[in-house]
Motif scaffolding. Structure first.
Motif, PDB file in Angstrom:
ATOM      1  N   LEU A 251      -5.667  -6.523  -2.633  1.00 34.85           N
ATOM      2  CA  LEU A 251      -5.910  -5.220  -3.262  1.00 34.85           C
ATOM      3  C   LEU A 251      -6.786  -5.352  -4.497  1.00 34.85           C
ATOM      4  O   LEU A 251      -7.564  -4.444  -4.811  1.00 34.85           O
TER       5      LEU A 251
ATOM      6  N   ARG B 284      -9.523   7.631  -5.873  1.00 35.04           N
ATOM      7  CA  ARG B 284      -9.749   6.573  -4.898  1.00 35.04           C
ATOM      8  C   ARG B 284     -10.839   6.968  -3.908  1.00 35.04           C
ATOM      9  O   ARG B 284     -11.691   6.143  -3.549  1.00 35.04           O
TER      10      ARG B 284
ATOM     11  N   VAL C 216      -8.352  -1.880  -5.850  1.00 34.11           N
ATOM     12  CA  VAL C 216      -7.191  -0.984  -5.904  1.00 34.11           C
ATOM     13  C   VAL C 216      -6.328  -1.315  -7.112  1.00 34.11           C
ATOM     14  O   VAL C 216      -5.730  -0.428  -7.728  1.00 34.11           O
TER      15      VAL C 216
ATOM     16  N   THR D  72      -2.974  -0.389 -11.572  1.00 38.65           N
ATOM     17  CA  THR D  72      -3.706   0.290 -10.522  1.00 38.65           C
ATOM     18  C   THR D  72      -5.105   0.659 -11.001  1.00 38.65           C
ATOM     19  O   THR D  72      -5.340   0.827 -12.194  1.00 38.65           O
TER      20      THR D  72
ATOM     21  N   GLU E 235     -10.277  -5.402  -3.400  1.00 43.30           N
ATOM     22  CA  GLU E 235     -10.703  -4.075  -2.970  1.00 43.30           C
ATOM     23  C   GLU E 235     -10.894  -3.114  -4.136  1.00 43.30           C
ATOM     24  O   GLU E 235     -11.373  -1.999  -3.958  1.00 43.30           O
TER      25      GLU E 235
ATOM     26  N   ARG F 216       0.841  -1.210   0.000  1.00 44.34           N
ATOM     27  CA  ARG F 216       0.000   0.000   0.000  1.00 44.34           C
ATOM     28  C   ARG F 216       0.871   1.253   0.000  1.00 44.34           C
ATOM     29  O   ARG F 216       0.586   2.219  -0.727  1.00 44.34           O
TER      30      ARG F 216
END
Length: 224
Positions: free
Chosen positions: A52, A140, A57, A68, A55, A14
């Motif tokens: 991730l 985000r 991300v 990303t 999620e 992260r």
């Protein structure tokens, strides 16, 4: 080597994504290179990437790598057709019509951990050392609000809208400074949105989001 627990590796990853200057498209280094760069084991890195990915991300494309952001929707042809029919101000109009209601739902349904994530993303946007990183955290934050709505269809529509937005939005003028100024209008506007969501005030969340997007629209017109 750092502690190779799942939590430690996830934290290291992260931190890397929060500061990395990735190439256009947001492609991460190959897995082997990324493991060496972070000084972690590849097995632990795969688990962190999977977390991730769940999620939203990062997303993976077999044979091409890890990127990303959220995975582009499958109906690429439809998105391309919309891109050619629209323009940045139309996109902003769609956001103004849609995102306030997403924020309203988030105020009703956000979990405590999601509210904490919203506050963290808001803070990271305020502390971003460059405009590019600010925009990553801004994106985000808005997607986290979509996630907090607890409505997969709303989130899918938001992702579609964002896919069109990324393709048509004007490049912004970044003469000086190299990072958002301390009084950047979005900082206070984001805070009002997140506070309203945290307070479970749907009407205030929708109003704050609408005011924020109208402010963004005004700045877009100024740099045309």
């Amino acid at each position: 080597m750092i502690e190779n627990t799942d939590t430690a590796v996830l934290s290291r990853l992260r931190d890397f994504l929060a500061t990395a200057q990735l190439p256009d498209g947001g492609r991460l280094p190959p897995e082997r290179d990324l493991a060496e760069l972070l000084d972690v084991g590849r097995s632990a890195l795969r688990k962190a990437l999977a977390t991730l990915q769940a999620e939203g991300v990062v997303w993976r494309h077999v044979g091409k790598g890890t990127f990303t952001g959220e995975r582009p929707i499958d109906t690429v042809a439809d998105i391309n057709a919309m891109v050619h029919r629209t323009n940045p101000l139309e996109v902003m109009g769609a956001r103004i019509a849609f995102e306030p209601e997403v924020a309203r739902c988030a105020a009703l349904n956000a979990t405590p951990s999601q509210i904490a994530e919203l506050r963290s993303a808001m803070l990271k946007a305020q502390q971003a050392p460059t405009w590019r990183l600010y925009e990553q955290w801004d994106n985000r934050l808005h997607r986290l609000i979509g996630e907090a709505s607890q409505n997969s269809l709303l989130l899918g529509l938001l992702d579609t809208l964002n896919a069109v937005r990324r393709a048509v939005t004007w490049g912004r003028l970044r003469d000086t400074p190299v990072r958002p100024p301390p009084d950047h209008h979005s900082f206070e506007e984001h805070a009002r949105i997140v506070d309203a969501i945290a307070n479970r005030d749907g009407s205030a969340a929708a109003d704050a989001m609408r005011r924020h997007l109208r402010s963004v629209e005004g700045h877009m017109r100024d740099v045309r």
